[in-house]
Scaffold this motif. Structure first.
Motif, PDB file in Angstrom:
ATOM      1  N   ASP A 207       0.844  -1.194   0.000  1.00  0.00           N
ATOM      2  CA  ASP A 207       0.000   0.000   0.000  1.00  0.00           C
ATOM      3  C   ASP A 207       0.878   1.241   0.000  1.00  0.00           C
TER       4      ASP A 207
ATOM      5  N   GLN B  40      -2.296  11.564   1.705  1.00  0.00           N
ATOM      6  CA  GLN B  40      -3.342  12.436   2.226  1.00  0.00           C
ATOM      7  C   GLN B  40      -2.937  13.888   1.980  1.00  0.00           C
TER       8      GLN B  40
ATOM      9  N   ASN C 260      -9.313  13.569  -7.420  1.00  0.00           N
ATOM     10  CA  ASN C 260     -10.048  12.961  -6.327  1.00  0.00           C
ATOM     11  C   ASN C 260      -9.131  12.046  -5.522  1.00  0.00           C
ATOM     12  N   GLN C 261      -9.230  12.107  -4.192  1.00  0.00           N
ATOM     13  CA  GLN C 261      -8.326  11.340  -3.344  1.00  0.00           C
ATOM     14  C   GLN C 261      -8.505   9.836  -3.540  1.00  0.00           C
ATOM     15  N   GLN C 262      -9.741   9.376  -3.719  1.00  0.00           N
ATOM     16  CA  GLN C 262      -9.971   7.956  -3.949  1.00  0.00           C
ATOM     17  C   GLN C 262      -9.357   7.515  -5.268  1.00  0.00           C
TER      18      GLN C 262
ATOM     19  N   LYS D 138      -5.631   7.094  -4.745  1.00  0.00           N
ATOM     20  CA  LYS D 138      -5.335   5.840  -4.042  1.00  0.00           C
ATOM     21  C   LYS D 138      -5.448   4.650  -4.990  1.00  0.00           C
ATOM     22  N   ARG D 139      -6.476   4.657  -5.829  1.00  0.00           N
ATOM     23  CA  ARG D 139      -6.666   3.570  -6.780  1.00  0.00           C
ATOM     24  C   ARG D 139      -5.492   3.493  -7.753  1.00  0.00           C
TER      25      ARG D 139
END
Length: 319
Positions: free
Chosen positions: A22, A26, A240-242, A245-246
């Motif tokens: 991972d 942030q 976008n933060q998501q 992450k993706r």
């Protein structure tokens, strides 16, 4: 992507592979700036409801950002908790920087029956000769009065090479952490270089195993360098933060696949410089051929079922 900062990277590795588990990002912590703005823009009273609503929105935004922001130590603890709950790596121990070394993290790892190795800062105090002393002061004392206490130790590096270092090890006591094993490491035989201080809960481990375990911590740096150069770790064109992450997790997956794929094109003149060694270019070539083959197989099946060119195009590239 520039609106976010990499906070924590988790990697699992052995002598053959490095796999990213991972990459946590942030937004930067702007709490001090936001607080200063709120203090500067505060008013004694508000005469209009629109002013009240605007001020309330600013306060809610500040509180929300403050609650959502997590310290690195909190993120690392949550990652370890998740890894141990999933139980995918029952025999893996942990190596991490002193920046995330906390009592809560070490107790969590130890409660799972695992061991950990971390570097500690030179200003850390240890109990030595019944006195609390800085660990760098102890190292200086040993070098000047007992240089023979540093033994030559040969460790097996992750890349298959061997490296000789000079180490002193002893079980000592630290405030709050209790009894732990300390290893003072020098890379030069004359002990003239700056020492590295390693700490572990595994009191029964020898200095060789401790240093070899710590050596795996640098797999994170190899992972970062590879992903930046090859899989586009920092090339996300999303806000976008998501989505960020993706993208990062897909980079981890791509990096794992590239390590394991068998490269083709070894006989091509384009890869003659490699002299039989598989290159990243060959592996990418293999993955591209495989993906294209699957695409052609899909199109062939659609045509065989009587689909028109327009229908197949709509499946492959919707309007």
């Amino acid at each position: 992507m520039s609106n976010y900062q990499t906070v924590v990277t988790a990697v699992i590795s052995n002598r053959e592979y490095i796999d990213g588990l991972d990459v946590v990002v942030q937004p930067p912590n702007w709490q001090e700036a936001e607080k200063a703005y709120l203090q500067m823009s505060a008013q004694q009273s508000y005469t209009e409801m629109t002013q009240v609503m605007a001020r309330l929105s600013e306060l809610i935004s500040y509180q929300s950002n403050r609650l959502e922001y997590r310290k690195r130590t909190e993120i690392v603890r949550d990652l370890v908790e998740q890894l141990e709950t999933e139980g995918q790596f029952p025999n893996a121990h942990y190596a991490f920087d002193n920046g995330v070394l906390t009592l809560e993290l070490t107790r969590l790892i130890e409660s799972k029956g695992k061991h950990w190795v971390s570097e500690i800062e030179s200003s850390r105090h240890i109990l030595w000769d019944n006195q609390w002393q800085r660990v760098d002061a102890v190292a200086t004392l040993l070098r000047s009065q007992h240089p023979q206490s540093f033994r030559a130790v040969t460790i097996a590096c992750r890349n298959g090479q061997s490296k000789t270092m000079w180490a002193f090890t002893k079980v000592i006591r630290l405030k709050r952490y209790g009894r732990k094993r300390l290893v003072i490491v020098h890379e030069q035989s004359d002990l003239g270089d700056a020492p590295r201080f390693l700490l572990t809960d595994a009191q029964h481990w020898e200095s060789t195993r401790i240093m070899e375990t710590w050596n795996y911590r640098w797999s994170c740096e190899v992972f970062h360098e590879f992903c930046k150069q090859v899989t586009g770790l920092e090339a996300a064109q999303v806000r976008n933060q998501q989505a960020v992450k993706r993208h990062l997790r897909l980079c981890c997956l791509a990096q794992s696949l590239l390590q394991r794929v068998t490269g083709s094109g070894g006989k091509s003149e384009s890869f003659s410089f490699a002299k039989g060694t598989q290159t990243i270019g060959q592996k990418l070539h293999s993955l591209s051929r495989e993906a294209l083959a699957q695409l052609l197989e899909l199109a062939h099946g659609l045509f065989a079922n009587g689909r028109s060119i327009a229908q197949v195009l709509e499946v492959l590239m919707p309007a």
